[in-house]
Design a protein around this motif. Structure first.
Motif, PDB file in Angstrom:
ATOM      1  N   GLN A   1       0.848  -1.208   0.000  1.00  0.00           N
ATOM      2  CA  GLN A   1       0.000   0.000   0.000  1.00  0.00           C
ATOM      3  C   GLN A   1       0.879   1.253   0.000  1.00  0.00           C
ATOM      4  OE1 GLN A   1      -2.622   0.013   3.370  1.00  0.00           O
ATOM      5  NE2 GLN A   1      -3.790   1.782   2.668  1.00  0.00           N
ATOM      6  N   ALA A   2       1.941   1.206   0.790  1.00  0.00           N
ATOM      7  CA  ALA A   2       2.849   2.361   0.843  1.00  0.00           C
ATOM      8  C   ALA A   2       3.580   2.528  -0.493  1.00  0.00           C
ATOM      9  CB  ALA A   2       3.845   2.177   1.987  1.00  0.00           C
ATOM     10  N   GLU A   3       3.972   1.399  -1.085  1.00  0.00           N
ATOM     11  CA  GLU A   3       4.700   1.480  -2.356  1.00  0.00           C
ATOM     12  C   GLU A   3       3.845   2.089  -3.463  1.00  0.00           C
ATOM     13  OE1 GLU A   3       6.134  -2.456  -2.947  1.00  0.00           O
ATOM     14  OE2 GLU A   3       7.943  -2.104  -1.742  1.00  0.00           O
ATOM     15  N   HIS A   4       2.539   1.854  -3.395  1.00  0.00           N
ATOM     16  CA  HIS A   4       1.637   2.428  -4.397  1.00  0.00           C
ATOM     17  C   HIS A   4       1.655   3.945  -4.393  1.00  0.00           C
ATOM     18  CE1 HIS A   4      -0.688  -1.518  -4.773  1.00  0.00           C
ATOM     19  NE2 HIS A   4      -0.162  -1.236  -5.942  1.00  0.00           N
ATOM     20  N   ILE A   5       2.041   4.512  -3.290  1.00  0.00           N
ATOM     21  CA  ILE A   5       2.102   5.986  -3.254  1.00  0.00           C
ATOM     22  C   ILE A   5       3.561   6.451  -3.148  1.00  0.00           C
ATOM     23  CG2 ILE A   5      -0.209   6.272  -2.269  1.00  0.00           C
ATOM     24  CD1 ILE A   5       1.419   6.877   0.421  1.00  0.00           C
ATOM     25  N   SER A   6       4.456   5.615  -3.650  1.00  0.00           N
ATOM     26  CA  SER A   6       5.883   5.947  -3.713  1.00  0.00           C
ATOM     27  C   SER A   6       6.508   6.142  -2.338  1.00  0.00           C
ATOM     28  CB  SER A   6       6.104   7.224  -4.546  1.00  0.00           C
ATOM     29  OG  SER A   6       5.541   7.084  -5.810  1.00  0.00           O
ATOM     30  N   LEU A   7       5.942   5.476  -1.355  1.00  0.00           N
ATOM     31  CA  LEU A   7       6.538   5.543  -0.017  1.00  0.00           C
ATOM     32  C   LEU A   7       7.178   4.185   0.251  1.00  0.00           C
ATOM     33  CD1 LEU A   7       6.904   6.913   2.772  1.00  0.00           C
ATOM     34  CD2 LEU A   7       4.664   6.005   3.391  1.00  0.00           C
ATOM     35  N   SER A   8       8.501   4.168   0.234  1.00  0.00           N
ATOM     36  CA  SER A   8       9.188   2.890   0.394  1.00  0.00           C
ATOM     37  C   SER A   8       9.500   2.630   1.863  1.00  0.00           C
ATOM     38  CB  SER A   8      10.483   2.888  -0.421  1.00  0.00           C
ATOM     39  OG  SER A   8      11.187   1.705  -0.143  1.00  0.00           O
ATOM     40  N   LEU A   9       8.914   1.555   2.359  1.00  0.00           N
ATOM     41  CA  LEU A   9       9.205   1.167   3.742  1.00  0.00           C
ATOM     42  C   LEU A   9      10.221   0.027   3.779  1.00  0.00           C
ATOM     43  CD1 LEU A   9       5.558   1.068   5.176  1.00  0.00           C
ATOM     44  CD2 LEU A   9       7.186   2.951   5.304  1.00  0.00           C
ATOM     45  N   ALA A  10      10.365  -0.641   2.618  1.00  0.00           N
ATOM     46  CA  ALA A  10      11.163  -1.875   2.591  1.00  0.00           C
ATOM     47  C   ALA A  10      12.592  -1.651   3.075  1.00  0.00           C
ATOM     48  CB  ALA A  10      11.161  -2.455   1.183  1.00  0.00           C
ATOM     49  N   SER A  11      13.219  -0.560   2.614  1.00  0.00           N
ATOM     50  CA  SER A  11      14.620  -0.357   3.011  1.00  0.00           C
ATOM     51  C   SER A  11      14.711  -0.077   4.509  1.00  0.00           C
ATOM     52  CB  SER A  11      15.254   0.778   2.199  1.00  0.00           C
ATOM     53  OG  SER A  11      14.619   1.996   2.525  1.00  0.00           O
TER      54      SER A  11
ATOM     55  N   TYR B   1      -0.685  26.717  15.652  1.00  0.00           N
ATOM     56  CA  TYR B   1      -0.762  25.881  14.458  1.00  0.00           C
ATOM     57  C   TYR B   1      -1.740  26.528  13.496  1.00  0.00           C
ATOM     58  CZ  TYR B   1      -5.075  24.357  16.704  1.00  0.00           C
ATOM     59  OH  TYR B   1      -6.300  24.340  17.296  1.00  0.00           O
ATOM     60  N   ASN B   2      -1.684  26.073  12.274  1.00  0.00           N
ATOM     61  CA  ASN B   2      -2.573  26.603  11.255  1.00  0.00           C
ATOM     62  C   ASN B   2      -3.835  25.744  11.220  1.00  0.00           C
ATOM     63  OD1 ASN B   2      -3.852  27.267   8.850  1.00  0.00           O
ATOM     64  ND2 ASN B   2      -1.920  27.861   7.894  1.00  0.00           N
ATOM     65  N   SER B   3      -4.949  26.353  11.544  1.00  0.00           N
ATOM     66  CA  SER B   3      -6.184  25.570  11.668  1.00  0.00           C
ATOM     67  C   SER B   3      -7.022  25.575  10.392  1.00  0.00           C
ATOM     68  CB  SER B   3      -7.017  26.115  12.821  1.00  0.00           C
ATOM     69  OG  SER B   3      -7.353  27.462  12.552  1.00  0.00           O
ATOM     70  N   SER B   4      -6.461  26.111   9.306  1.00  0.00           N
ATOM     71  CA  SER B   4      -7.280  26.175   8.090  1.00  0.00           C
ATOM     72  C   SER B   4      -7.486  24.786   7.497  1.00  0.00           C
ATOM     73  CB  SER B   4      -6.596  27.071   7.053  1.00  0.00           C
ATOM     74  OG  SER B   4      -5.367  26.506   6.668  1.00  0.00           O
ATOM     75  N   LEU B   5      -8.577  24.652   6.771  1.00  0.00           N
ATOM     76  CA  LEU B   5      -8.842  23.398   6.059  1.00  0.00           C
ATOM     77  C   LEU B   5      -7.922  23.318   4.848  1.00  0.00           C
ATOM     78  CD1 LEU B   5     -12.727  23.380   6.025  1.00  0.00           C
ATOM     79  CD2 LEU B   5     -11.308  21.532   6.900  1.00  0.00           C
ATOM     80  N   ARG B   6      -7.407  22.137   4.603  1.00  0.00           N
ATOM     81  CA  ARG B   6      -6.539  21.967   3.427  1.00  0.00           C
ATOM     82  C   ARG B   6      -6.990  20.739   2.645  1.00  0.00           C
ATOM     83  NH1 ARG B   6      -1.467  24.436   4.228  1.00  0.00           N
ATOM     84  NH2 ARG B   6      -1.847  26.256   5.526  1.00  0.00           N
ATOM     85  N   GLU B   7      -6.834  20.843   1.355  1.00  0.00           N
ATOM     86  CA  GLU B   7      -7.113  19.658   0.549  1.00  0.00           C
ATOM     87  C   GLU B   7      -5.964  18.670   0.746  1.00  0.00           C
ATOM     88  OE1 GLU B   7      -7.525  20.143  -3.670  1.00  0.00           O
ATOM     89  OE2 GLU B   7      -8.359  18.119  -3.889  1.00  0.00           O
ATOM     90  N   PHE B   8      -6.335  17.438   0.791  1.00  0.00           N
ATOM     91  CA  PHE B   8      -5.376  16.367   1.083  1.00  0.00           C
ATOM     92  C   PHE B   8      -5.560  15.335  -0.024  1.00  0.00           C
ATOM     93  CE2 PHE B   8      -5.113  12.249   3.610  1.00  0.00           C
ATOM     94  CZ  PHE B   8      -3.741  12.284   3.808  1.00  0.00           C
ATOM     95  N   SER B   9      -4.502  15.052  -0.771  1.00  0.00           N
ATOM     96  CA  SER B   9      -4.674  14.140  -1.903  1.00  0.00           C
ATOM     97  C   SER B   9      -3.691  12.976  -1.828  1.00  0.00           C
ATOM     98  CB  SER B   9      -4.482  14.899  -3.228  1.00  0.00           C
ATOM     99  OG  SER B   9      -3.172  15.401  -3.285  1.00  0.00           O
ATOM    100  N   ILE B  10      -4.145  11.853  -2.354  1.00  0.00           N
ATOM    101  CA  ILE B  10      -3.303  10.652  -2.377  1.00  0.00           C
ATOM    102  C   ILE B  10      -3.223  10.194  -3.827  1.00  0.00           C
ATOM    103  CG2 ILE B  10      -3.071   8.265  -1.593  1.00  0.00           C
ATOM    104  CD1 ILE B  10      -4.886   9.037   0.791  1.00  0.00           C
ATOM    105  N   SER B  11      -2.023  10.077  -4.335  1.00  0.00           N
ATOM    106  CA  SER B  11      -1.854   9.580  -5.697  1.00  0.00           C
ATOM    107  C   SER B  11      -0.620   8.688  -5.728  1.00  0.00           C
ATOM    108  CB  SER B  11      -1.666  10.764  -6.664  1.00  0.00           C
ATOM    109  OG  SER B  11      -0.395  11.337  -6.435  1.00  0.00           O
ATOM    110  N   ASP B  12      -0.331   8.150  -6.924  1.00  0.00           N
ATOM    111  CA  ASP B  12       0.851   7.278  -6.987  1.00  0.00           C
ATOM    112  C   ASP B  12       2.147   8.067  -6.801  1.00  0.00           C
ATOM    113  OD1 ASP B  12       0.789   8.639  -9.330  1.00  0.00           O
ATOM    114  OD2 ASP B  12       0.670   6.869 -10.642  1.00  0.00           O
ATOM    115  N   ARG B  13       2.013   9.390  -6.785  1.00  0.00           N
ATOM    116  CA  ARG B  13       3.212  10.202  -6.518  1.00  0.00           C
ATOM    117  C   ARG B  13       3.358  10.533  -5.035  1.00  0.00           C
ATOM    118  NH1 ARG B  13       2.016  14.780 -10.649  1.00  0.00           N
ATOM    119  NH2 ARG B  13      -0.051  14.003 -10.154  1.00  0.00           N
TER     120      ARG B  13
END
Lengths: 498, 135
Positions: free
Chosen positions: A305-315, A443-455
């Protein structure tokens, strides 16, 4: 001279007894058939022998020793090499039947001295009680036994049935300690519990503690809040740990304070797990040991699941900087999970922890009213170990902005709360993120868009995109939601956001 | 065979010690208070008296005082025993300096056997036959 302690080496039991039994003391183990008395006594007995002691196990039941051994053979603590050497079994049944309690006492005196026993187990006091005829006779027997074992320094464990009124209450007042084993039905599940009802000469962790029986024997899991609850509060740290997502770290004024606990709140699919994994991954890049402690996905799925979003946990895993621990949400025990978590933290000196999620603990806790104290004790312990924790928790509201905290009082238990939610816009699901609580920091309490992609995971650097998304639905602009109740419009506290 | 007089009102202790010391090769007499203990001294020989301090009718101090003022018992070694610390248990006894040892309860058998061996020597060959007599 302080009394010498004898460790039972039964996992968790000595912690409940705050150091074990006292040498030469006489203890009663009570419980219904099947409660685990014989296993506990034999485990203690073999552990005692393994530690260099000598055990004499006297049965007063008609049951044969061969039958007893056949049921013990599968237990890991059972060591047949010790039988007849440091571990000796004998039956007192015939002597008891023929010569009554005086005969039994003589037998015990001789056998304890001949065997040089330092631990004596008497299994089946109920038989002695039947032979005694009167409560007074049984009390006299126990008193004489108590004097004898104290003189010869032989710790004694007496096994008997559970409480059933006055008839066997009297002798329980005479012993140095009283432990009760019990089983309870909670729904379809049976729960085993042990309680120390009396312990002369020492404090103990009062109340019921869950235990399990496996081939390794009995493991007691002291109630986490009772075991850890008295630790001193750790000093606050000003060190910041980044989450690894630039815009989010900016919203958090640099990151999360070391030792803090952050609740990641959101409906299913909003990206809680990926955000938590980012935190672990960012730590690995800085050689900070991280731990994923999850309930709902196996480690292989987490890695992919992490690799799908370019987050490598394996190393990080390969280098020992990341460990993924999975506890299938079956019939777990919350206190056992807490022990496992703390052991894993201590073993690798973990700095970053992601618990995915709180629901796993909720499902494993038998008495829901414990959860608040349980989680407070656990998070205090983690803080004192220098661990920065993110814990995810699901909200039931899939799309709306309403925040329903699923555990009463949890907002006060955590330092920070990050809220993730879905917003539906023109048949598309979009994600929004906001920080709604952060202790010790602006802290900044504003709403932010949060996106998940393969990048990867991205948090928009400004609130404009969130504004654009929200313009698609009826809304009131939020300014500083943290000073209001979650879900409440600050300018008009009685009005809910819609 | 050396004879030990145990004087203790505590139920069970005298019984247990009688059996255990008999196993060690001592002859044991036992009494439940100082008055009965003195009665044993009058009618039988004792090599040592193991006396509890706090007892009804005649306590350990009273028995010790009479023993030390009676020529026939004056030289019999005495071991006092009590659940109280030695300082508290012996503070009211004018004869406290005339005891051979003090044992704080609870004590273990080995401590007692070492003390007995030091004061009157070890028991005879270990016997499993109880030779105790009770008044």
């Amino acid at each position: 001279m302080p009394l010498q302690r004898i460790s039972s080496n039964v996992p968790g039991l000595d912690a409940v007894l705050k150091g074990g039994f006292f040498r030469g003391g006489i203890y009663m183990l009570v419980g219904n058939p099947g409660a685990g008395k014989t296993i506990l006594a034999n485990q203690f007995a073999f552990n005692h022998v393994a530690a260099g002691g000598r055990t004499l196990y006297v049965t007063l039941l008609a049951e044969s020793h061969a039958r007893l051994f056949s049921s013990l053979e599968q237990m890991e603590f059972f060591d047949p090499k010790q039988l007849g050497n440091s571990m000796s079994y004998l039956s007192g049944y015939q002597v008891l039947e023929g010569e009554k309690l005086d005969g039994l006492l003589k037998l015990l005196r001789k056998a304890v001295r001949d065997h040089k026993a330092t631990l004596l187990v008497i299994d089946g006091l109920v038989t002695a009680g039947a032979v005694a005829g009167t409560t007074l006779e049984l009390k006299k027997f126990i008193h004489k036994l108590q004097v004898l074992v104290e003189l010869v320094g032989c710790t004694t464990l007496i096994l008997t049935g559970a409480r059933n009124g006055e008839s066997n209450y009297a002798e329980r007042t005479m012993v140095d300690g009283l432990l009760e084993l019990s089983t309870h039905r909670v729904g379809m599940r049976t729960v085993r519990e042990v309680e120390v009802l009396k312990l002369r000469g020492s404090d103990s962790i009062l109340g019921a503690h869950s235990f399990e029986i496996t081939n390794a024997g009995i493991s007691v899991h002291p109630r986490t809040e009772a075991r850890l609850g008295t630790r001193a509060a750790p000093t606050e740290s000003r060190q910041l740990l980044d989450v690894g997502i630039k815009s989010l770290d900016e919203m958090l004024a640099g990151g999360l304070f070391a030792g803090s606990t952050t609740l990641l709140l959101g409906s299913p699919g909003t990206g809680k797990t990926l955000l938590g994994l980012h935190f672990i991954g960012a730590g690995a890049q800085k050689k900070e040991p991280g731990l994923y402690f999850g309930f709902f996905q196996a480690p292989s799925r987490i890695v992919s699941q992490a690799e799908h979003i370019s987050l490598s946990l394996a190393s990080g895993i390969k280098r020992g900087l990341i460990e993924l621990l999975w506890q299938p949400p079956l019939e777990q025990m919350a206190d056992a999970l807490a022990e496992k978590l703390i052991d894993a933290v201590k073993r690798r000196k973990v700095r970053r922890l992601f618990i995915d999620g709180l629901g796993g603990f909720k499902e494993s806790i038998i008495y829901p009213e414990r959860l608040g104290a349980f989680f407070t004790a656990l998070s205090n312990e983690l803080r004192s170990l220098g661990v920065t924790t993110i814990v995810s928790e699901e909200t039931s509201d899939l799309f709306g902005p309403k925040i329903e905290v699923p555990v009463a009082g949890i907002s006060a238990m955590v330092d920070n709360i990050v809220f993730l939610r879905h917003v539906e816009l023109r048949s598309q699901l979009r994600r929004l993120l906001s920080v709604i609580k952060m202790r010790q920091s602006g802290y900044n309490s504003s709403l932010r868009e949060f996106s998940i992609s393969d990048r990867g995971v991205k948090v928009a650097p400004t609130f404009e995109s969130a504004e654009a998304i929200l313009s698609g639905i009826a809304h009131l602009r939020l300014e500083h939601p943290t000073s209001s109740q979650p879900g409440e419009d600050k300018r008009n506290p009685r009005r809910r956001r819609s | 065979m050396k004879t030990i007089l145990i004087v203790d009102d505590e139920f069970g202790l005298a019984d247990a010690l009688s059996d255990l010391l008999a196993d060690e090769g001592y002859r044991v007499l036992s009494a439940a208070n100082g008055k009965d203990g003195l009665a044993w001294l009058e009618k039988d020989h004792s090599d040592l008296a193991l006396i509890d301090v706090m007892m009804p009718i005649l306590d350990g101090h009273g028995m010790l005082r009479i023993m030390r003022s009676t020529a026939a018992y004056k030289s019999i070694p005495v071991i006092l025993m009590s659940a109280a610390p030695k300082s508290a248990a012996t503070s009211n006894s004018e004869n406290a300096h005339e005891i051979s040892a003090f044992l704080r309860k609870p004590f273990d058998l080995q401590t007692l056997l070492h003390t007995l061996a030091r004061v009157i020597g070890p028991g005879d060959q270990r016997s499993h036959e109880a030779l105790s007599t009770t008044t």
